[in-house]
Design a protein around this motif. Structure first.
Motif, PDB file in Angstrom:
ATOM      1  N   LYS A  31      -7.811  -3.692  -4.020  1.00 19.28           N
ATOM      2  CA  LYS A  31      -7.464  -2.442  -3.544  1.00 19.28           C
ATOM      3  C   LYS A  31      -6.931  -1.868  -3.049  1.00 19.28           C
ATOM      4  N   ASN A  32      -5.598  -2.244  -4.049  1.00 24.11           N
ATOM      5  CA  ASN A  32      -4.898  -1.291  -4.567  1.00 24.11           C
ATOM      6  C   ASN A  32      -3.977  -1.095  -5.314  1.00 24.11           C
ATOM      7  N   GLN A  33      -4.575  -1.415  -6.925  1.00 26.64           N
ATOM      8  CA  GLN A  33      -3.971  -1.769  -7.960  1.00 26.64           C
ATOM      9  C   GLN A  33      -3.395  -0.179  -8.417  1.00 26.64           C
ATOM     10  N   GLU A  34      -5.075   1.295  -7.796  1.00 27.60           N
ATOM     11  CA  GLU A  34      -4.232   2.384  -8.185  1.00 27.60           C
ATOM     12  C   GLU A  34      -3.009   2.787  -7.687  1.00 27.60           C
ATOM     13  N   GLU A  35      -2.645   2.154  -6.691  1.00 24.48           N
ATOM     14  CA  GLU A  35      -1.628   2.960  -6.176  1.00 24.48           C
ATOM     15  C   GLU A  35       0.077   2.586  -6.438  1.00 24.48           C
ATOM     16  N   TRP A  36      -0.035   1.239  -7.102  1.00 23.70           N
ATOM     17  CA  TRP A  36       1.250   0.384  -7.722  1.00 23.70           C
ATOM     18  C   TRP A  36       2.456   1.810  -8.547  1.00 23.70           C
ATOM     19  N   PRO A  37       1.487   3.116  -9.779  1.00 26.66           N
ATOM     20  CA  PRO A  37       2.888   3.823  -9.709  1.00 26.66           C
ATOM     21  C   PRO A  37       3.706   4.430  -8.631  1.00 26.66           C
ATOM     22  N   GLU A  38       2.860   4.679  -8.501  1.00 21.93           N
ATOM     23  CA  GLU A  38       3.231   6.034  -7.079  1.00 21.93           C
ATOM     24  C   GLU A  38       4.102   4.852  -6.534  1.00 21.93           C
ATOM     25  N   PHE A  39       4.211   4.123  -5.557  1.00 20.95           N
ATOM     26  CA  PHE A  39       4.428   3.525  -4.702  1.00 20.95           C
ATOM     27  C   PHE A  39       6.087   2.824  -5.559  1.00 20.95           C
ATOM     28  N   LEU A  40       5.838   2.336  -7.033  1.00 22.41           N
ATOM     29  CA  LEU A  40       7.308   1.591  -7.401  1.00 22.41           C
ATOM     30  C   LEU A  40       7.672   2.825  -7.651  1.00 22.41           C
ATOM     31  N   ARG A  41       7.161   4.085  -7.976  1.00 22.43           N
ATOM     32  CA  ARG A  41       8.193   5.625  -7.983  1.00 22.43           C
ATOM     33  C   ARG A  41       8.668   5.616  -6.521  1.00 22.43           C
ATOM     34  N   ARG A  42       8.125   5.482  -5.074  1.00 20.97           N
ATOM     35  CA  ARG A  42       8.502   6.120  -4.396  1.00 20.97           C
ATOM     36  C   ARG A  42      10.048   4.838  -3.730  1.00 20.97           C
ATOM     37  N   TYR A  43       9.987   3.132  -4.349  1.00 26.95           N
ATOM     38  CA  TYR A  43      10.885   2.777  -3.719  1.00 26.95           C
ATOM     39  C   TYR A  43      12.056   2.603  -4.931  1.00 26.95           C
ATOM     40  N   LEU A  44      11.681   2.684  -6.117  1.00 32.10           N
ATOM     41  CA  LEU A  44      12.695   1.915  -6.798  1.00 32.10           C
ATOM     42  C   LEU A  44      13.828   2.756  -6.915  1.00 32.10           C
ATOM     43  N   GLY A  45      14.998   1.780  -7.304  1.00 32.22           N
ATOM     44  CA  GLY A  45      16.143   2.106  -7.175  1.00 32.22           C
ATOM     45  C   GLY A  45      16.731   1.875  -5.006  1.00 32.22           C
ATOM     46  N   ARG A  46      15.718   2.204  -4.379  1.00 33.51           N
ATOM     47  CA  ARG A  46      16.777   2.327  -3.411  1.00 33.51           C
ATOM     48  C   ARG A  46      16.277   0.973  -2.496  1.00 33.51           C
ATOM     49  N   CYS A  47      15.372  -0.206  -3.697  1.00 28.18           N
ATOM     50  CA  CYS A  47      15.736  -1.254  -2.282  1.00 28.18           C
ATOM     51  C   CYS A  47      15.073  -2.205  -3.515  1.00 28.18           C
ATOM     52  N   TRP A  48      14.641  -3.594  -3.051  1.00 28.49           N
ATOM     53  CA  TRP A  48      14.094  -5.160  -4.199  1.00 28.49           C
ATOM     54  C   TRP A  48      12.878  -4.453  -4.143  1.00 28.49           C
ATOM     55  N   ILE A  49      12.120  -4.439  -4.866  1.00 22.01           N
ATOM     56  CA  ILE A  49      10.825  -4.371  -5.017  1.00 22.01           C
ATOM     57  C   ILE A  49      10.223  -5.266  -5.841  1.00 22.01           C
ATOM     58  N   ALA A  58       0.955  -1.554  -0.019  1.00 25.45           N
ATOM     59  CA  ALA A  58       0.398  -0.185  -0.348  1.00 25.45           C
ATOM     60  C   ALA A  58       1.074   0.632  -0.046  1.00 25.45           C
ATOM     61  N   LEU A  59       0.266   2.291  -0.221  1.00 26.39           N
ATOM     62  CA  LEU A  59       1.145   4.122  -0.820  1.00 26.39           C
ATOM     63  C   LEU A  59       0.329   4.720   0.831  1.00 26.39           C
ATOM     64  N   THR A  60      -1.056   4.322   1.333  1.00 29.93           N
ATOM     65  CA  THR A  60      -1.547   5.227   1.918  1.00 29.93           C
ATOM     66  C   THR A  60      -1.663   4.076   3.463  1.00 29.93           C
ATOM     67  N   GLY A  61      -2.345   4.858   4.145  1.00 29.74           N
ATOM     68  CA  GLY A  61      -2.795   4.449   5.560  1.00 29.74           C
ATOM     69  C   GLY A  61      -4.261   4.255   5.064  1.00 29.74           C
ATOM     70  N   LYS A  62      -4.706   4.114   5.139  1.00 33.55           N
ATOM     71  CA  LYS A  62      -6.274   3.535   4.385  1.00 33.55           C
ATOM     72  C   LYS A  62      -6.161   1.981   3.786  1.00 33.55           C
ATOM     73  N   THR A  63      -5.611   2.772   2.503  1.00 29.09           N
ATOM     74  CA  THR A  63      -5.439   1.017   1.463  1.00 29.09           C
ATOM     75  C   THR A  63      -4.618  -0.322   2.503  1.00 29.09           C
ATOM     76  N   HIS A  64      -3.888   0.585   3.082  1.00 25.84           N
ATOM     77  CA  HIS A  64      -2.830  -0.839   4.416  1.00 25.84           C
ATOM     78  C   HIS A  64      -4.017  -0.895   5.238  1.00 25.84           C
ATOM     79  N   ARG A  65      -4.812  -0.333   5.963  1.00 25.43           N
ATOM     80  CA  ARG A  65      -5.428  -0.772   6.766  1.00 25.43           C
ATOM     81  C   ARG A  65      -6.124  -2.287   6.599  1.00 25.43           C
ATOM     82  N   ASP A  66      -7.011  -1.823   4.900  1.00 29.78           N
ATOM     83  CA  ASP A  66      -8.281  -2.211   4.082  1.00 29.78           C
ATOM     84  C   ASP A  66      -7.493  -3.435   3.671  1.00 29.78           C
TER      85      ASP A  66
END
Length: 280
Positions: free
Chosen positions: A165-183, A122-130
């Motif tokens: 529940k989370n598919q719309e958050e994937w593009p921004e999730f990828l941008r947040r962690y890309l290159g910084r660790c394994w995804i 998830a990228l947000t607390g609400k989605t993570h809770r869901d």
């Protein structure tokens, strides 16, 4: 051993601090039943030592403390358990929801495990809770992931398991962690007979676990695979010999007929159903 397996999975605990919507643990009745059936809440250390010793003797080289039952970071001495395996030459990995990361020193954890994989999803607390069933955990888990990345990005993995529940958050999730660790980006699969209608069903005969992966329950019984929370059937206790259980008539009979049994309710572990992104 027969089939030349290389992977060892040893479930460390029945305890979990989340109730993910796609998991068998979202059903409190199933949780009570599992606890009542089990001899232990945490794998006894003498059982683990024997599993590791016999695993090494039988040519296994990769170890994962994941399993279907609980979150390994709820085990206080999980880093010690990882170091035990590394001393025997195993490549070690752990899969966690991250809710107990704050209880462990990141340097110690990353020295004990070659891969620490956090299912954030998830990228947000609400989605993570869901998805994960608990409120107020998301920010703390993200902070702990940052500590892991700062300590060793090449051993830190974040997972994003795709679902409605989370598919719309994937593009921004990828941008947040890309290159910084394994995804690891993967599609949802179910536990045995749990929410199979929500997953992309695969051909269970392609699964490599019955012949390529040795699985042990928290009690030290060899079982079928890493998504079989029912902990049955089992084929023998570690103190009666890993090779004996792996090559037993009972296990061979189960392998031959498994697609007509519990494997028929599995969404499939056999395919490469995820994309991996490397750190820089």
């Amino acid at each position: 051993m027969k089939y030349n397996p290389k992977v060892l999975i040893a479930d460390q605990t029945l305890r979990c601090n989340q109730e993910c919507w796609f998991c068998w643990r979202s059903d409190k009745g199933k949780v009570r039943s599992a606890v009542q059936r089990s001899e232990n809440m945490t794998m006894p250390m003498d059982v683990l030592r024997e599993i590791l010793k016999q695993g090494q003797q039988n040519g296994l080289s990769e170890l994962s403390y994941c399993g279907p039952m609980g979150d390994p970071l709820t085990v206080r001495d999980i880093s010690e358990r990882g170091r035990m395996a590394k001393l025997l030459g195993f490549r070690t990995s752990i899969n966690t929801n991250g809710a107990a990361l704050h209880k462990h020193d990141p340097a110690e954890l990353l020295s004990a495990f070659d891969e620490v994989s956090v299912s954030l999803d998830a990228l947000t607390g609400k989605t993570h809770r869901d998805i994960h069933g608990k409120d107020g955990q998301f920010d703390g888990i993200c902070e702990q992931i940052e500590r892991l990345i700062k300590t060793d990005p090449h051993r830190t993995h974040v997972r994003f398991t795709m679902n409605a529940k989370n598919q719309e958050e994937w593009p921004e999730f990828l941008r947040r962690y890309l290159g910084r660790c394994w995804i690891k980006h993967k599609k949802l699969h179910s536990f045995v007979d749990v929410r199979t209608g929500e997953t992309e069903l695969r051909e269970p005969e392609n699964c490599n676990q019955p012949k390529g992966c040795v699985n042990y329950t928290v009690n030290g019984d060899m079982t079928t695979c890493c998504i079989n929370y029912k902990m049955e059937p089992t084929f023998g206790h570690i103190f009666d010999g890993m090779k004996n259980a792996w090559e037993s008539d009972a296990f061979e009979e189960w392998r031959a007929n498994r697609v007509q049994g519990i494997c028929g309710g599995c969404s499939g572990l056999g395919g490469n159903d995820y994309a991996t992104y490397r750190p820089l």
